[in-house]
Design an enzyme around this catalytic site. Structure first.
Site, PDB file in Angstrom:
ATOM      1  N   HIS A 141      -6.832   4.460   7.657  1.00  0.00           N
ATOM      2  CA  HIS A 141      -7.307   4.627   6.287  1.00  0.00           C
ATOM      3  C   HIS A 141      -8.689   5.287   6.233  1.00  0.00           C
ATOM      4  CE1 HIS A 141      -4.459   1.231   6.110  1.00  0.00           C
ATOM      5  NE2 HIS A 141      -4.231   1.578   4.853  1.00  0.00           N
ATOM      6  N   GLU A 170       6.145   7.793   0.103  1.00  0.00           N
ATOM      7  CA  GLU A 170       5.472   9.089   0.013  1.00  0.00           C
ATOM      8  C   GLU A 170       6.456  10.235   0.208  1.00  0.00           C
ATOM      9  OE1 GLU A 170       2.393   6.063   0.806  1.00  0.00           O
ATOM     10  OE2 GLU A 170       4.331   6.519   1.722  1.00  0.00           O
TER      11      GLU A 170
END
Length: 339
Positions: A132, A63
């Site tokens: 998540h 990322e």
């Protein structure tokens, strides 16, 4: 030509991106599994077949690398759309987001624009555990330099995505995974809406009154719009007429619509799937109290996730997330009808 066809949120997002890519060659997409797979939440489905690997780029699992590359591409004249698969992953790339994307226009005295969209999945309810399942609206809204949007339905998702792509500032587009309309993940029926075929934009900073009412104002966004509407329907059976406001964007925040509603109803409940402390709920309440505390006939209520990591256990997770019952209960408290 307008259409009454129904689209899911994921299809509306993908359509908005495709329309912008067709008209602007500087728009491209990158992220993990956004090519052949079409994004794990469907937001880029079909784009690879139409636009090819040059403009739809699957990235390594880094990322920091691909969001940093997005910042550079934006400053070089492109309009990248970068998917951060889960908002929870911001921890490994926050320097690229906040010390680069959000600040570089300011650091350059306005000479360098960063027209970049970071789209990212938010929300719990699916036993995805603490890394998540967060929403983190306030984390990004708190940091200056970025616009932040969070649609609750397909029509808004398409219009806000087109506006985000055309904007010269970095925009964080926070889509709730439970609203995407995927076959393997339940979604509220109202999330899929009629969506025009042509391109259109929705302005940031303009909330929508989803349901007009006279007794109490419910302010919320994203998935919680649907939970608030469920609560409003339940409250109606008890003779309580709730007004429901969908903020649609956090930055800019439409304080005026909130104030107009509270001036009418005199009561305020704010609901957010983000954490309670230092969050959107407090910001909305402060916006009303700072302007005119006399608008309120009773203390405001706020409902959000307790300050704990989102549990993996399904019963525990459901316990911490706001729902129609807890929203209705908070509404009854501000109306003095708890019991």
């Amino acid at each position: 030509m307008s259409s009454n066809r129904q689209l899911t949120v994921s299809r509306a997002m993908a359509e908005a991106i495709a329309l912008e890519m067709r008209t602007d060659p500087s728009v491209f997409v990158m992220g993990e599994d956004i090519g052949t797979y079409g994004g794990i939440f469907g937001a880029t489905a079909g784009l690879l077949d139409e636009f090819g690997e040059e403009r739809v780029r699957d990235t390594p699992i880094s990322e920091t690398g691909f969001i940093g590359a997005g910042v550079g591409a934006a400053m070089a004249g492109m309009r990248p759309i970068v998917e951060l698969m889960f908002v929870d992953f911001f921890g490994v790339c926050m320097d690229s987001i906040y010390n680069l994307a959000a600040k570089n226009t300011y650091f350059s005295g306005g000479n360098c624009k960063v027209p970049m969209v970071i789209m990212t999945a938010t929300g719990g309810g699916y036993s995805d555990a603490g890394q998540h399942s967060q929403t983190l609206h306030a984390t990004f809204a708190h940091l200056p330099g970025m616009k932040v949007v969070a649609p609750s339905n397909a029509y808004d998702a398409k219009g806000l995505m087109a506006a985000a792509i055309r904007d010269d500032s970095p925009v964080v587009f926070m889509f709730h995974k439970g609203l995407q309309g995927l076959a393997w993940m339940a979604s509220p029926e109202e999330a899929a809406t009629a969506v025009p075929e042509e391109a259109y934009t929705l302005p940031f900073g303009e909330a929508r009154v989803v349901r007009a009412g006279k007794d109490v104002t419910l302010v919320t966004l994203s998935m919680m719009v649907h939970r608030a509407m469920d609560a409003a329907r339940a409250l109606e059976k008890d003779g309580i007429d709730a007004e429901v406001i969908d903020l649609r964007s956090l930055v800019p925040l439409d304080r005026e619509t909130i104030l107009q509603s509270v001036a009418k109803t005199g009561r305020l409940v704010v609901v957010d799937e983000d954490y309670r402390s230092y969050g959107l709920t407090a910001e909305v309440i402060a916006s009303v109290v700072e302007k005119d505390p006399g608008l309120l006939k009773a203390p405001p209520q706020r409902l959000a996730v307790p300050d704990v990591p989102i549990p993996y256990s399904r019963p525990m997770e459901q316990f911490v997330l706001p729902n129609a019952e807890t929203i209705a209960a908070a509404t009854r408290i501000t109306l003095g009808k708890a019991g």
